[in-house]
Design a protein around this motif. Structure first.
Motif, PDB file in Angstrom:
ATOM      1  N   ASN A  90      12.705  16.163  15.441  1.00  0.00           N
ATOM      2  CA  ASN A  90      13.110  16.547  14.077  1.00  0.00           C
ATOM      3  C   ASN A  90      14.101  17.709  14.083  1.00  0.00           C
ATOM      4  N   GLU A  91      13.864  18.690  14.997  1.00  0.00           N
ATOM      5  CA  GLU A  91      14.783  19.831  15.070  1.00  0.00           C
ATOM      6  C   GLU A  91      16.149  19.410  15.608  1.00  0.00           C
ATOM      7  N   ALA A  92      16.120  18.503  16.578  1.00  0.00           N
ATOM      8  CA  ALA A  92      17.383  18.002  17.131  1.00  0.00           C
ATOM      9  C   ALA A  92      18.181  17.311  16.030  1.00  0.00           C
ATOM     10  N   GLU A  93      17.459  16.569  15.179  1.00  0.00           N
ATOM     11  CA  GLU A  93      18.124  15.838  14.097  1.00  0.00           C
ATOM     12  C   GLU A  93      18.759  16.806  13.087  1.00  0.00           C
ATOM     13  N   THR A  94      18.005  17.891  12.768  1.00  0.00           N
ATOM     14  CA  THR A  94      18.539  18.898  11.843  1.00  0.00           C
ATOM     15  C   THR A  94      19.815  19.510  12.399  1.00  0.00           C
ATOM     16  N   ARG A  95      19.751  19.886  13.681  1.00  0.00           N
ATOM     17  CA  ARG A  95      20.902  20.533  14.313  1.00  0.00           C
ATOM     18  C   ARG A  95      22.099  19.584  14.291  1.00  0.00           C
ATOM     19  N   TRP A  96      21.823  18.312  14.583  1.00  0.00           N
ATOM     20  CA  TRP A  96      22.908  17.312  14.574  1.00  0.00           C
ATOM     21  C   TRP A  96      23.552  17.205  13.191  1.00  0.00           C
ATOM     22  N   SER A  97      22.684  17.157  12.166  1.00  0.00           N
ATOM     23  CA  SER A  97      23.251  16.933  10.836  1.00  0.00           C
ATOM     24  C   SER A  97      24.019  18.152  10.317  1.00  0.00           C
ATOM     25  N   LYS A  98      23.738  19.321  10.919  1.00  0.00           N
ATOM     26  CA  LYS A  98      24.532  20.494  10.539  1.00  0.00           C
ATOM     27  C   LYS A  98      25.894  20.488  11.223  1.00  0.00           C
ATOM     28  N   GLY A  99      26.056  19.570  12.167  1.00  0.00           N
ATOM     29  CA  GLY A  99      27.353  19.466  12.847  1.00  0.00           C
ATOM     30  C   GLY A  99      27.532  20.436  13.988  1.00  0.00           C
ATOM     31  N   GLU A 100      26.424  21.108  14.426  1.00  0.00           N
ATOM     32  CA  GLU A 100      26.560  22.103  15.490  1.00  0.00           C
ATOM     33  C   GLU A 100      26.500  21.484  16.879  1.00  0.00           C
ATOM     34  N   THR A 101      25.938  20.278  16.959  1.00  0.00           N
ATOM     35  CA  THR A 101      25.752  19.647  18.264  1.00  0.00           C
ATOM     36  C   THR A 101      26.984  18.853  18.647  1.00  0.00           C
ATOM     37  N   ALA A 102      27.454  19.070  19.897  1.00  0.00           N
ATOM     38  CA  ALA A 102      28.597  18.295  20.360  1.00  0.00           C
ATOM     39  C   ALA A 102      28.105  16.981  20.974  1.00  0.00           C
ATOM     40  N   VAL A 103      27.046  17.099  21.779  1.00  0.00           N
ATOM     41  CA  VAL A 103      26.515  15.926  22.473  1.00  0.00           C
ATOM     42  C   VAL A 103      24.989  15.958  22.425  1.00  0.00           C
ATOM     43  N   GLN A 104      24.407  14.829  22.094  1.00  0.00           N
ATOM     44  CA  GLN A 104      22.934  14.758  22.050  1.00  0.00           C
ATOM     45  C   GLN A 104      22.451  13.595  22.931  1.00  0.00           C
ATOM     46  N   VAL A 105      21.525  13.911  23.834  1.00  0.00           N
ATOM     47  CA  VAL A 105      21.012  12.887  24.759  1.00  0.00           C
ATOM     48  C   VAL A 105      19.536  12.652  24.453  1.00  0.00           C
ATOM     49  N   GLU A 106      19.148  11.366  24.474  1.00  0.00           N
ATOM     50  CA  GLU A 106      17.803  10.991  24.066  1.00  0.00           C
ATOM     51  C   GLU A 106      17.274   9.963  25.067  1.00  0.00           C
ATOM     52  N   SER A 107      16.030  10.074  25.443  1.00  0.00           N
ATOM     53  CA  SER A 107      15.447   9.111  26.386  1.00  0.00           C
ATOM     54  C   SER A 107      14.990   7.879  25.615  1.00  0.00           C
ATOM     55  N   THR A 108      15.294   6.689  26.138  1.00  0.00           N
ATOM     56  CA  THR A 108      14.789   5.456  25.520  1.00  0.00           C
ATOM     57  C   THR A 108      13.951   4.716  26.558  1.00  0.00           C
TER      58      THR A 108
END
Lengths: 361, 306
Positions: A90-108
């Motif tokens: 949830n925190e990663a999602e918030t940070r992403w939506s604020k536009g601060e994240t350049a790259v986000q990696v997620e395990s599937t």
């Protein structure tokens, strides 16, 4: 005859001193004229200092359960110049939506998913490449295969000079900027406003030859530019340890050619505007494209070919190439003769226009 | 030495949409204050700037202090003083510096302190130009026009935009300049200024000189040297009927009836009697000499302020 020269010299000298006296009273303007290039050099020079470049950050979305592939990837990433920010979903999602994240990696379940911020595309693509490499290495590790070898990277200046930092690239760019703003603003703009406000008319009813007034003004601008240049060279040397790699004679030759060009351009351009407002519009039309497209702050290697070719036709770009060849690489000017020819052509063109069109009223 | 400071014949200037100056002749004698009087757009400034060498005339002849622009440009510049309609200086130059700087442009120059005293700016000598009031700036501009000890001084609307007190003090300076033996040519659209300062003047309208002479001559050229005025509260009533009763023409101007007459002494008793009879509700009666304003109205058919 000798008497005539004596009188002219005295008038010119007095005019020149008066220009300096009045200029020095406008403290704020004077301060910024000298401080701005130095602050630019200090600011950008420090931010983009070579060697300790800031690490690229990657947001890692923490999975509920860490799989071996996850461990392997994170461990490998540590060896790269990246900063890992591990956050719950949830925190990663918030940070992403604020536009601060350049790259986000997620395990599937069957591997990884990575998204790159389209607003931060330069930084994001670079980071994504690093994550890709780390992924390949961690795969080999997990499968017990020999690790793929990376090509070693080192940072150097194009001329193999000893100073390799951004400040060394920026400093000649700022010298060019100084010349351009001197010509377009301190000369061109000032002439338009003198004409507009009737200062030239007031002079025209006195016996003072008008060229003496202009010459006094030109001498003042030249000394201002000379001081700016010396300041920048000193700060470059003291703060960043960069210095002129070539001969000071050639450096002076290039600077004199550039000064003549931008001064003539200011005079020529001022003849096309009746009011300061019109002049501001016309000069910005030249100033901003030249500032951004001529390699003051960054090279245009990745720009479209047509743009690079169009820009070389403007005087700032070939001027800066010649200046950097001397200052950064200690090169001779033989390979820049065409470039300097372009600058001189502009000078001649602008000078001709200025002589033909310059108006006092 | 020629007795005339300025001699102009057939001066013309055509601008794209307007004939600014349509053939002007002027003779200005040495030592006099000569005025060019006229409304805005009459061609006064264009005429002046052609004489000063700032604008090239299309045709015409000029002799300035016996010299002409084609051959003696720099000598003319050295011997005339010019105050333009607006004088723009650096914001942060002081009056003393401006006078010294401009004085340096001439072969001979008066000292800054002498000039500052003449225009009463001594206490502002070292203040920045931008801090001066409108009147002080005009006085500095005037001092700058005198920096080379000129024989002939041009003042283009020297008091426009100034308050009455500042105008008075500028008039004082102009009178001092005249008393030093200089010739002054000034433009103005103020009647009282022309009357107060000028020895002779030319009335201009639509690029032409309509008439020329001393203020007294111009006024006496009018057949009607006096005007009787009746003032009313509010707008003056219509004059029909009363004009016939009186036997004189009456001009209605705002809250006034103006009755021009060569002989106010005989008009007054008749007027008062007729007004009594016709029950005209006037407030006051006033007899005045005709002014340049009347001359202008008479010559151009419109008032200066129109």
């Amino acid at each position: 005859m000798a008497q005539f020269f004596l009188v002219v010299n005295m008038l010119l000298w007095r005019q020149f001193l008066m220009e300096w006296k009045l200029y020095s009273r406008d403290r704020a303007a004077m301060f910024w004229t000298f401080a701005f290039p130095i602050l630019m050099l200090l600011g950008f020079g420090v931010i983009f200092r070579g060697g300790d470049a800031p690490k690229l950050s990657v947001v890692w979305v923490q999975p509920t359960q860490m799989a071996p592939k996850d461990d392997a990837l994170l461990k490998t990433l540590e060896q790269f110049p990246t900063r890992l920010i591990a956050l719950p979903p949830n925190e990663a999602e918030t940070r992403w939506s604020k536009g601060e994240t350049a790259v986000q990696v997620e395990s599937t379940s069957d591997g990884f998913r990575m998204k790159v911020n389209s607003y931060l595309v330069a930084q994001g693509q670079m980071t994504a490449q690093i994550v890709q490499q780390a992924f390949l290495i961690s795969q080999s590790r997990l499968q017990g295969q020999p690790l793929p070898k990376l090509i070693p990277v080192s940072m150097e200046s194009p001329g193999h000079a000893k100073a390799a930092n951004y400040a060394a690239f920026l400093l000649p760019g700022l010298l060019g900027m100084n010349l351009m703003s001197m010509g377009l603003f301190a000369v061109g703009m000032v002439n338009v406003s003198y004409r507009e406000k009737g200062k030239f008319r007031r002079l025209a009813v006195t016996p003072l030859p008008k060229w003496i007034f202009l010459m006094g003004q030109v001498m003042h601008r030249l000394t201002v530019t000379l001081i700016q240049t010396i300041f920048l060279l000193i700060v470059g040397r003291l703060v960043f340890g960069i210095e002129n790699q070539g001969s000071y004679f050639l450096l002076s030759v290039v600077m004199v050619v550039g000064t003549a060009c931008f001064m003539a351009m200011g005079f020529a351009l001022s003849s096309f505007a009746d009011t300061s407002e019109t002049y501001a519009a016309i000069s910005n039309l030249l100033f901003f494209p030249m500032m951004f497209l001529s390699g003051v702050y960054f090279t245009l290697d990745s720009a479209p070919k047509w743009l690079q070719q169009a820009v070389i036709a403007l005087p700032l770009s070939p001027f800066l190439k010649a200046l950097r060849a001397v200052y950064n690489d200690g090169a001779a000017l033989t390979s820049h003769i065409i470039g300097l020819g372009i600058v001189l052509t502009w000078t001649a063109l602008c000078f001709g226009l200025a002589v033909k069109r310059f108006r006092w009223a | 030495m020629s007795e005339l400071a300025l001699r102009v014949r057939g001066l013309k200037k055509q601008y794209p949409n307007v004939l600014a100056v349509a053939g002007v002749d002027l003779d200005v004698r040495r030592g006099e204050v000569f005025g060019l009087l006229g409304p805005n757009g009459a061609g006064k400034t264009t005429t002046l700037e052609m004489i000063e060498g700032l604008i090239n005339p299309d045709s015409g002849e000029m002799e300035i202090l016996g010299l002409n622009w084609k051959q003696d440009g720099s000598e003319i510049r050295a011997r005339i003083g010019v105050q333009l309609q607006s004088t723009s200086l650096f914001n942060k130059i002081t009056p003393r510096e401006a006078l010294t700087l401009y004085g340096g442009y001439y072969p001979k120059a008066r000292t800054a302190s002498e000039l500052l005293e003449l225009v009463q700016l001594t206490d502002k000598a070292d203040a920045y130009h931008i801090t001066l009031s409108g009147g002080q700036m005009q006085r500095l501009a005037l001092a700058m026009a005198l920096v080379n000890d000129p024989e002939l001084v041009f003042l283009d609307e020297p008091t426009t935009g100034l308050d009455p007190q500042a105008r008075q003090s500028l008039w004082e300076v102009v009178r001092k300049i005249k008393s030093e033996g200089r010739t002054v040519i000034l433009t103005t659209h103020y009647m009282d200024e022309a009357e107060a300062l000028c020895d002779r003047l030319a009335i201009m309208d639509h690029g032409q000189v309509l008439t020329e002479g001393t203020p007294a001559e111009l006024i006496s050229q009018l057949a009607i040297p006096s005007v009787v005025e009746l003032s009313f509260e509010g707008r003056a009533p219509a004059t029909e009927g009363f004009e016939a009763l009186l036997g004189n023409t009456i001009e209605v101007r705002g809250d006034l009836w103006e009755i021009p007459t060569p002989d106010p002494k005989s008009l007054l008793p008749r007027l008062l009697e007729a007004a009594e009879k016709a029950r005209i509700p006037y407030q006051q009666v006033h007899v005045r000499r005709a002014t340049l304003e009347d001359v202008f109205l008479h010559k151009t058919g419109h008032s200066l302020r129109d």
